[in-house]
Design a protein around this motif. Structure first.
Motif, PDB file in Angstrom:
ATOM      1  N   PHE A   1       2.241  -3.590  11.388  1.00  0.00           N
ATOM      2  CA  PHE A   1       2.068  -4.975  10.952  1.00  0.00           C
ATOM      3  C   PHE A   1       0.774  -5.064  10.149  1.00  0.00           C
ATOM      4  O   PHE A   1      -0.248  -4.501  10.552  1.00  0.00           O
ATOM      5  CB  PHE A   1       2.071  -5.919  12.153  1.00  0.00           C
TER       6      PHE A   1
ATOM      7  N   GLN B   1       8.246  -1.105   1.577  1.00  0.00           N
ATOM      8  CA  GLN B   1       7.565  -2.261   2.143  1.00  0.00           C
ATOM      9  C   GLN B   1       7.054  -3.220   1.088  1.00  0.00           C
ATOM     10  O   GLN B   1       6.934  -4.423   1.332  1.00  0.00           O
ATOM     11  CB  GLN B   1       6.370  -1.792   2.990  1.00  0.00           C
TER      12      GLN B   1
ATOM     13  N   LYS C   1       6.332  -8.518   7.791  1.00  0.00           N
ATOM     14  CA  LYS C   1       5.332  -7.757   8.548  1.00  0.00           C
ATOM     15  C   LYS C   1       3.929  -8.339   8.448  1.00  0.00           C
ATOM     16  O   LYS C   1       2.955  -7.664   8.764  1.00  0.00           O
ATOM     17  CB  LYS C   1       5.335  -6.298   8.099  1.00  0.00           C
TER      18      LYS C   1
ATOM     19  N   TRP D   1      14.305  -8.396  15.442  1.00  0.00           N
ATOM     20  CA  TRP D   1      13.146  -9.281  15.284  1.00  0.00           C
ATOM     21  C   TRP D   1      13.616 -10.702  14.984  1.00  0.00           C
ATOM     22  O   TRP D   1      14.257 -10.954  13.975  1.00  0.00           O
ATOM     23  CB  TRP D   1      12.242  -8.791  14.159  1.00  0.00           C
TER      24      TRP D   1
END
Length: 618
Positions: free
Chosen positions: A205, A340, A196, A441
Motif C-alpha cells: 500500500f 500499478q 492502493k 477487497w
C-alpha cells in the motif's frame, strides 16, 4: 460522509460569493526534490501535459488550463461557506498530486484543500454558443466555483466531469476559477474506491494522490453539439454506436470511417441518442501483432468531432473442449504484467507522455501482449497508447479498502463508479476484460454476492468484452473466469491446483491472475528511500541475491507456466509486476525505471514458448 458531503447534498441552488481583494503574493512554484526521481522528472515544467486529453472525442476549439495555479489547505468542509480570497498561499502545478514532488507542494495527510487559477477565453469562441469546463480527474470530491458562483460538484477520484459554464463566463476579460477538494483517502469512516492509496504506506500500500491530478481544459462548441460517442467495431466489419447530443432528441448525424489518407472508407447517416449499426467491408483487424486503427469523423449540424476505432472481437468459446478467451475468433494466450501505474516523482501521474509510454513499450519489447491495469484508472492518453502500440488491457475497478465491508451506501457508490469506468472507456479497442473485485477487497462475501448482479449489469453496458468478476479468491461463479493468485509458482487451469476460494470451473476460463513476484534488492540509489518502506522489503515473496539468480528463478516459473498451458486449461497469466513500487522490489525494472532486471533475450524466448504451447492447443 463528513461535513463536505452534508454541505454538498443541499447545494444545488448555486452558492454565490463575492471576490474579496487580496494582496497575498503566493510562494513561487519550485519542483521539490523527489525522494526518488526518474529520467523525466525535470522535464515536467510549468506547462505539463499539453496533449488534448480525450482522443476519442476531439474538437479543434479547446484550451488547456494546465500550468501554474495557487493552492492552500483548508480546515474542513465548513470552509465552503466562506471561500478564501485569491490568489492562494502557494503556487502549484496542475495536474499533479499534492503529495508528489512534481506538484511543488509535497504535503501529506491533507484532507481538505483549495485550488485557484484565472483564465480568459479565446476571442473567436464568441462565434460558438457554449463553453464547457472539463476536469479529467480530481481525487476525491470537488466543488467548482467560477467567478464567485458554484457551478459544479463531482465525487470519484478517477473519473472525468464536465460543466457548461457559458452563463457564468466573463467573455471579455479574466475569469476566476476556485476548486475545493476533499479527499478522505483511507480514513476508516469512509469506504471509497481508492486502490492502493493509504495515508500509512506499508509494503503493498502506497503514498496516496490528492487533488487535481489530471488535465483541466476548456472547450467551445455550438449549442447543438455531440456530448459523447460509444463506438464498437467487430472483426466482421460491423460498427455499432450511439452518438449522444446536447439537444436530447434524434438529430441527423453523419458518421465516416476514414482510410490512411483521410478519405472516407465508409459513411453512415444516423440519428443522435439512439443505437445504430452498419458494416465496413474487409477492415484490417486490431490485434497486438497488428494494431490497426481507423480515424473517425462525425458531424452533427454545425458540430464536427474526430475519434478512432479498431476492428476486433473479444469472445469466449470452447476450443477442443477447453473454455478459452478469443481474439478475432482465435484463442490467443494472454501474458503480461500486473501494472500499478505509480511513479516516485508524480505518484499517480507520470511526468510526461513519454514517461507513461515507457512502461508500455517495455512490455511490448519483451513480447508481452497484455497488461493488467491494477486497481487504478489511467488518463485516456494511456489507453490510446495501448491501442496504438498493441497491448491488450485487463482493466481493474479501483478497490475499496482491503479488509473492509462496505455499508449499503458505499456499495451503491462503488457500483455507480464502476459504471462510470465502463462508460468512459468502453470505446478503447485495447481493453478486453473488466475486473470487478481484487482478492476480496471491499467485496461482500455473505450469501448475497453482489458481483453476480454487477456482472449482469456490465454485460448490458458493454457486451463486447469479458468479465472477470473476482480475481484472486471469493469466487462464487460469476463472470467468465475462474482466476487464481499464487506466489511464486503458477497454479493455472487445473483441478488439483484449485484453491478453496477459487474452485476449478471447466465452464469458465482458467486464468492465473497473479504469480511470480520474485524480487531483487537494487542499490540504494534505485530504492524508495523511506525507512518504513525499506523495512518491508523482505515481505516480498522471494528475494534473489543477484540478477543472475533472479533471471534463473523467473525462467523456472515461466517454464512451469508453459507446462500448465500445454497440459491443462490455462489461458492467460499475469506476472507481478512491471516496476518496483515503494517497498516492493519485484518489478521488471526498478521504481525509477533506471535498472532493468530482466535478461531480455531469455524472457523473450520464455514468453514465446508460452504462445507456442497455446498455439499447439488450437
Amino acid at each position: 460522509m463528513k461535513a463536505l458531503l452534508l454541505l454538498c447534498s443541499c447545494l444545488w441552488a448555486p452558492l454565490v460569493v463575492g471576490k474579496p481583494d487580496n494582496d497575498t503574493v503566493p510562494t513561487p512554484y519550485r519542483l521539490q526534490t523527489a525522494l526518488l526521481d526518474t529520467t523525466w522528472t525535470n522535464d515536467f515544467g510549468i506547462k505539463p501535459w499539453p496533449q488534448h486529453p480525450r482522443p476519442l472525442l476531439r474538437r479543434e476549439s479547446w484550451k488547456s488550463l494546465n500550468g501554474i495555479w495557487t493552492y492552500q489547505p483548508a480546515s474542513g468542509g465548513d470552509d465552503l461557506i466562506d471561500p478564501p480570497s485569491t490568489p492562494l498561499n502557494q503556487e502549484v502545478v496542475i495536474p499533479s498530486c499534492i503529495e508528489s514532488a512534481l506538484s511543488g507542494i509535497m504535503a501529506s495527510n491533507v484532507t481538505h484543500m483549495w485550488f485557484a487559477t484565472s483564465f480568459t477565453v479565446p476571442y473567436d469562441w464568441a462565434q460558438n454558443e457554449r463553453v464547457t469546463l472539463h476536469f479529467e480527474a480530481v481525487d476525491y470530491e470537488a466543488v467548482v466555483l467560477l467567478n464567485g458562483v458554484q457551478v459544479g460538484f463531482n465525487r470519484g477520484g478517477y473519473f472525468r466531469f464536465s460543466i457548461d459554464v457559458t452563463e457564468h463566463l466573463n467573455a471579455d476579460g479574466s475569469n476566476d476559477l476556485l476548486v475545493f477538494v476533499f479527499d478522505p483517502t483511507d480514513d476508516p469512516s469512509h469506504h471509497i474506491p481508492l486502490g492502493k492509496q493509504t495515508n500509512d504506506p506499508s509494503h503493498i500500500f502506497y503514498t496516496p494522490c490528492s487533488g487535481i491530478w489530471q488535465t483541466v481544459w476548456l472547450e467551445s462548441a455550438p449549442a447543438t453539439h455531440i456530448t459523447n460517442m460509444d463506438i464498437a467495431a467487430g472483426m466482421d466489419g460491423t460498427v455499432t454506436g450511439n452518438i449522444q447530443s446536447s439537444v436530447g432528441s434524434h438529430y441527423p448525424v453523419n458518421f465516416s470511417i476514414l482510410d490512411e489518407s483521410g478519405t472516407p472508407l465508409a459513411t453512415y447517416s444516423a440519428l443522435s441518442d439512439q443505437p445504430f449499426k452498419f458494416t465496413v467491408p474487409s477492415p484490417r483487424l486490431w490485434s497486438p501483432d497488428s494494431p490497426s486503427l481507423y480515424d473517425i469523423s462525425v458531424s452533427m449540424g454545425p458540430d464536427t468531432v474526430t475519434s478512432y476505432t479498431g476492428f476486433r472481437t473479444i469472445s469466449s468459446e470452447k476450443v477442443k473442449g477447453v473454455q478459452r478467451p478469443l481474439l478475432n475468433g482465435k484463442f490467443v494466450f494472454q501474458f503480461g504484467t500486473l501494472d500499478q501505474g505509480f511513479w516516485p516523482d508524480g505518484i499517480h501521474l507520470p511526468p510526461s507522455l513519454e514517461a507513461m509510454t515507457f512502461d508500455i513499450k517495455l512490455l511490448k519489447s519483451l513480447g508481452m501482449n497484455m497488461m493488467r491495469k491494477h486497481i487504478k484508472i489511467e488518463p485516456d492518453l494511456f489507453y490510446q497508447a495501448c491501442d496504438q502500440l498493441g497491448l491488450m488491457i485487463i482493466q481493474d475497478m479501483p478497490s475499496m479498502p482491503a479488509n473492509s465491508l462496505p455499508d449499503p451506501a458505499s456499495q451503491t457508490e462503488f457500483e455507480r463508479q464502476l459504471e462510470l469506468m465502463i462508460n468512459e472507456h468502453k470505446s478503447y479497442p485495447s481493453i478486453v476484460t473488466w475486473v470487478i473485485y481484487n482478492e476480496g477487497w471491499g467485496q461482500l462475501t455473505h450469501p448475497y454476492h453482489p458481483e453476480k448482479h454487477i456482472a449482469e449489469r456490465i454485460r448490458k453496458l458493454d457486451p463486447t468484452r469479458l468479465i472477470n468478476a473476482v480475481t484472486g479468491w471469493h469466487d462464487h461463479g460469476a463472470g467468465d473466469f475462474h482466476d487464481n493468485h499464487h506466489y511464486a509458482e503458477p497454479q493455472c487451469g487445473t483441478p488439483f491446483y484449485s484453491l478453496p476460494g477459487t474452485p476449478y470451473d471447466p465452464d469458465r476460463i482458467g486464468f492465473q491472475g497473479e504469480f511470480g513476484g520474485v524480487g531483487h534488492v537494487p542499490e540504494l540509489r534505485n530504492l524508495w528511500p523511506v525507512q518504513e518502506a525499506m523495512d518491508t522489503i523482505l515481505q516480498t515473496y522471494e528475494i534473489n541475491q543477484d540478477l543472475s539468480s533472479y533471471n534463473y528463478r523467473s525462467h523456472q516459473l515461466l517454464d512451469h507456466l508453459r507446462e500448465q498451458v500445454a497440459l491443462f486449461a490455462c489461458s492467460g497469466a499475469v506476472w507481478t509486476q512491471t516496476t518496483d513500487v515503494e517497498g516492493e522490489v519485484n518489478g521488471l525494472v526498478t521504481y525509477d525505471r533506471r535498472v532493468m532486471r530482466v535478461n531480455a533475450t531469455q524472457w523473450k524466448e520464455d514468453i514465446q514458448a508460452l504462445y507456442d504451447a497455446a498455439e499447439a492447443r488450437n
